[in-house]
Design a protein around this motif. Structure first.
Motif, PDB file in Angstrom:
ATOM      1  N   LEU A   1      -2.281 -10.917  12.269  1.00  0.00           N
ATOM      2  CA  LEU A   1      -2.913  -9.682  11.834  1.00  0.00           C
ATOM      3  C   LEU A   1      -3.284  -8.792  13.010  1.00  0.00           C
ATOM      4  O   LEU A   1      -3.033  -7.588  13.010  1.00  0.00           O
ATOM      5  CB  LEU A   1      -4.185 -10.051  11.065  1.00  0.00           C
TER       6      LEU A   1
ATOM      7  N   ARG B   1      -5.479   1.681  -0.023  1.00  0.00           N
ATOM      8  CA  ARG B   1      -4.204   0.984   0.030  1.00  0.00           C
ATOM      9  C   ARG B   1      -4.016   0.269   1.351  1.00  0.00           C
ATOM     10  O   ARG B   1      -3.424  -0.806   1.408  1.00  0.00           O
ATOM     11  CB  ARG B   1      -3.077   1.962  -0.258  1.00  0.00           C
ATOM     12  N   MET B   2      -4.532   0.853   2.427  1.00  0.00           N
ATOM     13  CA  MET B   2      -4.501   0.129   3.699  1.00  0.00           C
ATOM     14  C   MET B   2      -5.301  -1.160   3.578  1.00  0.00           C
ATOM     15  O   MET B   2      -4.856  -2.237   3.988  1.00  0.00           O
ATOM     16  CB  MET B   2      -5.090   1.006   4.813  1.00  0.00           C
ATOM     17  N   ALA B   3      -6.475  -1.034   2.986  1.00  0.00           N
ATOM     18  CA  ALA B   3      -7.334  -2.209   2.827  1.00  0.00           C
ATOM     19  C   ALA B   3      -6.657  -3.266   1.960  1.00  0.00           C
ATOM     20  O   ALA B   3      -6.762  -4.462   2.240  1.00  0.00           O
ATOM     21  CB  ALA B   3      -8.667  -1.801   2.217  1.00  0.00           C
ATOM     22  N   ALA B   4      -5.938  -2.817   0.935  1.00  0.00           N
ATOM     23  CA  ALA B   4      -5.243  -3.758   0.059  1.00  0.00           C
ATOM     24  C   ALA B   4      -4.200  -4.545   0.844  1.00  0.00           C
ATOM     25  O   ALA B   4      -4.075  -5.763   0.714  1.00  0.00           O
ATOM     26  CB  ALA B   4      -4.599  -3.014  -1.102  1.00  0.00           C
ATOM     27  N   LEU B   5      -3.462  -3.831   1.686  1.00  0.00           N
ATOM     28  CA  LEU B   5      -2.459  -4.491   2.519  1.00  0.00           C
ATOM     29  C   LEU B   5      -3.116  -5.503   3.453  1.00  0.00           C
ATOM     30  O   LEU B   5      -2.661  -6.643   3.577  1.00  0.00           O
ATOM     31  CB  LEU B   5      -1.710  -3.460   3.353  1.00  0.00           C
ATOM     32  N   ILE B   6      -4.172  -5.072   4.101  1.00  0.00           N
ATOM     33  CA  ILE B   6      -4.863  -5.938   5.048  1.00  0.00           C
ATOM     34  C   ILE B   6      -5.394  -7.174   4.345  1.00  0.00           C
ATOM     35  O   ILE B   6      -5.247  -8.295   4.822  1.00  0.00           O
ATOM     36  CB  ILE B   6      -6.022  -5.171   5.730  1.00  0.00           C
ATOM     37  N   ARG B   7      -5.985  -6.965   3.177  1.00  0.00           N
ATOM     38  CA  ARG B   7      -6.548  -8.098   2.435  1.00  0.00           C
ATOM     39  C   ARG B   7      -5.479  -9.109   2.034  1.00  0.00           C
ATOM     40  O   ARG B   7      -5.679 -10.311   2.172  1.00  0.00           O
ATOM     41  CB  ARG B   7      -7.278  -7.607   1.184  1.00  0.00           C
ATOM     42  N   SER B   8      -4.360  -8.600   1.543  1.00  0.00           N
ATOM     43  CA  SER B   8      -3.334  -9.539   1.087  1.00  0.00           C
ATOM     44  C   SER B   8      -2.768 -10.308   2.276  1.00  0.00           C
ATOM     45  O   SER B   8      -2.380 -11.473   2.156  1.00  0.00           O
ATOM     46  CB  SER B   8      -2.235  -8.807   0.322  1.00  0.00           C
ATOM     47  N   GLU B   9      -2.752  -9.648   3.427  1.00  0.00           N
ATOM     48  CA  GLU B   9      -2.299 -10.327   4.653  1.00  0.00           C
ATOM     49  C   GLU B   9      -3.326 -11.378   5.080  1.00  0.00           C
ATOM     50  O   GLU B   9      -2.971 -12.508   5.424  1.00  0.00           O
ATOM     51  CB  GLU B   9      -2.113  -9.278   5.758  1.00  0.00           C
ATOM     52  N   GLU B  10      -4.589 -10.985   5.013  1.00  0.00           N
ATOM     53  CA  GLU B  10      -5.667 -11.912   5.394  1.00  0.00           C
ATOM     54  C   GLU B  10      -5.699 -13.126   4.463  1.00  0.00           C
ATOM     55  O   GLU B  10      -5.984 -14.232   4.890  1.00  0.00           O
ATOM     56  CB  GLU B  10      -7.016 -11.199   5.339  1.00  0.00           C
TER      57      GLU B  10
END
Lengths: 184, 184
Positions: free
Chosen positions: A110, A12-21
């Motif tokens: 980011l 879920r952290m990665a999902a957040l980071i990806r959507s931000e990226e």
DNA sequence: CCAATACAATATCGATTCGAAACCTGATTT
DNA sequence: AAATCAGGTTTCGAATCGATATTGTATTGG
């Protein structure tokens, strides 16, 4: 007691980071993976600048990586050069255009977020490093550490040397990512 | 001093986990996302069983989630029911078929790995929880915590109660994920 | 009270990306 | 020389994204 699933947390952290990226990237007209690739290429040494290494690093399939590289090459961001000794192998390198894009994209919100988030307890960074190492071990994947922190890295009076490839290493080499990296 | 990028670490852990999950899933003939969706549906309450909540939880786009749900519905794993009060909204629920698949997939090697990796220092799980919370805050995304740990959760002699929706809550409700979850 | 308008939740669609498997080519082994 | 292996590419179908459309709700001004 609730069983907290660490894997779920990480995803879920990665999902957040990806959507931000993704938000950042669409402004620049490219995909998150393109920046990841170029970032990697700016930080890897000659043993690790191949599509195969990228595949392992990014956890994608060879086909996908191949497509991505094709696109980056067509855009003039990277370069492919066939290996002299092993003609199956390809060495990738970042072109000046690619460097420009990378530096333009890097100082993103980011990362300013990241510092705000993690500045209070940066000693805990090690937890993440350890977790990644553990996962890599469990997955039998390579560690992709810095050359100079590797078991095969030695320093003599002539400079630096890799005991695995039996080759001389420059100062620059020693500070880059190597796929042959082995924890001491 | 090397600047270790925590975001990079997280993304690479997630990449490893995903590629591992993909292996598992292809055996069952479905995508990692499908399991994630069904897992979420098995753990969310009536305020959070909507496509919109799922979208926020998974960090994907609405379109993608919509398609995924369409597929899961066609396969007979989940069910869509329109809300009585607000007919724009859709409530999702896991059907018995879906439950079966989920329990079949759950006790995977993945989780046995996890325990091996994290058993030595499970106190550090909090680091991950804190990191996720921090990221969610920075991203202004919701926390998706358990109902009973929420600011709006109260307990009276009649049972449990949500001060935000002004509704009674069952024991079961209180132990599920809520998208309105607010940290005390 | 009733349009008209703004907003919110979801669905649809074309373009792009990604993964899986087949394939190609060059190196290594037997 | 044949078989096997390793690095990389191509192909094709499924999944995803982003934009737009659709449908339903809330609000506001007459």
């Amino acid at each position: 007691m609730e069983t907290i699933n660490v894997f779920d947390l990480i995803e879920r952290m990665a999902a957040l980071i990806r959507s931000e990226e993704r938000k950042k990237c669409t402004e620049l007209g490219l995909q998150p993976v393109h920046l990841q690739v170029m970032d990697y290429l700016s930080r890897c040494n000659r043993y690790s600048d191949s599509p195969a290494a990228l595949t392992k690093y990014l956890g994608m399939t060879r086909g996908t990586v191949s497509q991505t590289l094709l696109l980056l090459e067509k855009k003039g961001y990277i370069q492919k050069i066939a290996d002299v000794n092993d003609r199956r192998m390809v060495h990738l390198s970042l072109l000046t255009e690619g460097h420009a894009i990378l530096t333009k994209a890097h100082p993103a919100d980011l990362y300013s977020q990241a510092s705000v988030i993690f500045n209070s307890n940066n000693s805990q960074e090690n937890v993440f490093v350890n977790a990644l190492t553990a996962l890599q071990k469990a997955n039998k994947s390579q560690s992709f550490g810095l050359c100079k922190t590797c078991k095969h890295f030695t320093t003599s009076q002539d400079g630096f040397f890799c005991n695995l490839t039996k080759e001389q290493l420059s100062q620059k080499d020693s500070e880059k990512i190597c796929q042959e990296h082995t924890v001491i």
